[in-house]
Motif scaffolding. Sequence first.
Motif, PDB file in Angstrom:
ATOM      1  N   ALA A  24       0.837  -1.192   0.000  1.00 25.76           N
ATOM      2  CA  ALA A  24       0.000   0.000   0.000  1.00 25.76           C
ATOM      3  C   ALA A  24       0.873   1.244   0.000  1.00 25.76           C
ATOM      4  CB  ALA A  24      -0.930   0.005   1.219  1.00 25.76           C
ATOM      5  N   GLY A  25       0.304   2.339  -0.505  1.00 25.39           N
ATOM      6  CA  GLY A  25       1.028   3.604  -0.519  1.00 25.39           C
ATOM      7  C   GLY A  25       0.730   4.400  -1.772  1.00 25.39           C
ATOM      8  N   THR A  26       1.760   5.011  -2.346  1.00 28.59           N
ATOM      9  CA  THR A  26       1.633   5.747  -3.595  1.00 28.59           C
ATOM     10  C   THR A  26       2.819   5.411  -4.491  1.00 28.59           C
ATOM     11  OG1 THR A  26       2.822   7.688  -2.733  1.00 28.59           O
ATOM     12  CG2 THR A  26       0.414   7.686  -2.521  1.00 28.59           C
ATOM     13  N   GLN A  45       5.267   6.669   3.669  1.00 30.65           N
ATOM     14  CA  GLN A  45       4.248   7.632   3.279  1.00 30.65           C
ATOM     15  C   GLN A  45       4.018   8.650   4.388  1.00 30.65           C
ATOM     16  OE1 GLN A  45       2.726   7.548   0.305  1.00 30.65           O
ATOM     17  NE2 GLN A  45       1.373   9.297   0.666  1.00 30.65           N
ATOM     18  N   ARG A  46       4.120   8.195   5.608  1.00 34.24           N
ATOM     19  CA  ARG A  46       3.946   9.052   6.770  1.00 34.24           C
ATOM     20  C   ARG A  46       5.272   9.156   7.513  1.00 34.24           C
ATOM     21  NH1 ARG A  46      -0.305   6.851  10.835  1.00 34.24           N
ATOM     22  NH2 ARG A  46       1.439   5.444  11.268  1.00 34.24           N
ATOM     23  N   ASP A  49       7.042   6.633  10.353  1.00 30.84           N
ATOM     24  CA  ASP A  49       6.276   5.390  10.431  1.00 30.84           C
ATOM     25  C   ASP A  49       7.239   4.206  10.538  1.00 30.84           C
ATOM     26  OD1 ASP A  49       4.709   3.164  10.075  1.00 30.84           O
ATOM     27  OD2 ASP A  49       3.730   3.854   8.248  1.00 30.84           O
ATOM     28  N   ALA A  52       6.477   1.118   8.065  1.00 34.99           N
ATOM     29  CA  ALA A  52       6.890   1.351   6.682  1.00 34.99           C
ATOM     30  C   ALA A  52       8.411   1.315   6.554  1.00 34.99           C
ATOM     31  CB  ALA A  52       6.348   2.690   6.190  1.00 34.99           C
ATOM     32  N   ASP A  74       4.857  -7.086   3.071  1.00 30.09           N
ATOM     33  CA  ASP A  74       3.819  -6.571   3.961  1.00 30.09           C
ATOM     34  C   ASP A  74       4.457  -6.059   5.247  1.00 30.09           C
ATOM     35  OD1 ASP A  74       1.756  -7.215   2.230  1.00 30.09           O
ATOM     36  OD2 ASP A  74       1.496  -9.224   3.072  1.00 30.09           O
ATOM     37  N   ASP A 131       2.306   2.245   4.979  1.00 34.34           N
ATOM     38  CA  ASP A 131       2.212   2.726   3.604  1.00 34.34           C
ATOM     39  C   ASP A 131       3.554   3.261   3.132  1.00 34.34           C
ATOM     40  OD1 ASP A 131      -0.396   2.071   3.861  1.00 34.34           O
ATOM     41  OD2 ASP A 131      -1.208   4.075   3.526  1.00 34.34           O
ATOM     42  N   ARG A 133       5.826   5.216   0.018  1.00 36.72           N
ATOM     43  CA  ARG A 133       5.866   6.067  -1.169  1.00 36.72           C
ATOM     44  C   ARG A 133       7.014   5.591  -2.065  1.00 36.72           C
ATOM     45  NH1 ARG A 133       6.672  10.472   1.125  1.00 36.72           N
ATOM     46  NH2 ARG A 133       4.572  11.384   1.069  1.00 36.72           N
ATOM     47  N   ALA A 151      -3.145   1.598  -3.586  1.00 36.74           N
ATOM     48  CA  ALA A 151      -2.188   2.649  -3.923  1.00 36.74           C
ATOM     49  C   ALA A 151      -2.711   3.487  -5.080  1.00 36.74           C
ATOM     50  CB  ALA A 151      -0.830   2.051  -4.299  1.00 36.74           C
TER      51      ALA A 151
END
Length: 267
Positions: A24-26, A45-46, A49, A52, A74, A131, A133, A151
Motif C-alpha cells: 500500500a502507498g503511492t 508515506q507518513r 512510520d 513502513a 507486507d 504505507d 511512497r 495505492a
Amino acid sequence: MRTIRHTDHTDHTGPGRLRLRLPAGTVSVVADPGAERASVALSPQRHGDPAAAAAIERAEATQSGDLLEVVVPDPVRVSGVTQNVVRHDDGSLTVFQHADVVTGSMTGLTIEDGRMIVGSVSGQADDGGGDVRAVVRVPAGHRVDIAAGAADVKASGPLAGVHATIGTGDLAVAEAGDADLRTGAGRVVLERVGGGRVRTGSGSITVRAVAGPLFLSAGSGDVFAHLVAQAEFTATTGFGDIYVTAAPGVDVDPVGLRARCGRVSTP
C-alpha cells in the motif's frame, strides 16, 4: 529513504523493464529522456512510520538483464487489535482492520471478544502505518509493471507499456504505447494510449487520445474516450454513461459500446 538502482549490467543503457510490488502507498513513475537506468526511491508515506521503514529495509531487489524488480513486503505490526467494528447510531457498521490507534472522541465503547464496539464515533482509526511512497525514475520508452493492494499510481512521460493491477486506488498515465490497467475501485485517466485494455470495478475511465485498439470496462462508472485514429474500440459499463468523441475522419462504431444502466453518446 532507500534508493535501489539498476546496476546489473554495464553494456546496456536506455529503455528496459521495471517491476514493482508493494502492499500500500503511492507510486510515482517518471519516464525521463535523460535517464540511462531505472531507479526506485522508497520512503514511508507518513514521516516516522516504523512499520513502513521496516518494510522498506526488508524490500528485495532482483536484477536480470534489462529487468529491475523491487518487492516491498507486507509491514509487520507488533501491537494493536486485529479488528475494530464501529456500530454507528444509524445502525450502519464500519470495520477497521489492524487498528493500532484511534483518534477522536467515542461514546458507548465496549469490548466484545477482543473487538471494540462503538455506539457513536467522531474521528478515525489508524491502521498502524506501513504505507510506502515509491518514486520510480526510468528512461523514456521503458516498460513498467506495478502491483499493489491499495495505492494511487501516477505515470508521467512516454512509456512503451504500462501494466498495473491495484486492489483499490486511482491510476493516471500520461503516455503509453500499450496499457493493461486494472483497479478494483478507483478512477483511471489516460492522456494518450496506443492500445490495450482498462478495467475498473467502481470508478470512471477517461482516455483523452485513443490511437489504437482499446477495450474499456467499468462495473460502475462513466466512460469517456476520444479517438484519434481508426481502430477497434470497445467500451462497457454496468452503471454509468459512455461518451465517445472522435477526431475528424475517424468513425465510431456504436456496436462495441454497451451501457447496461446508462446512455451511450457518440458523434
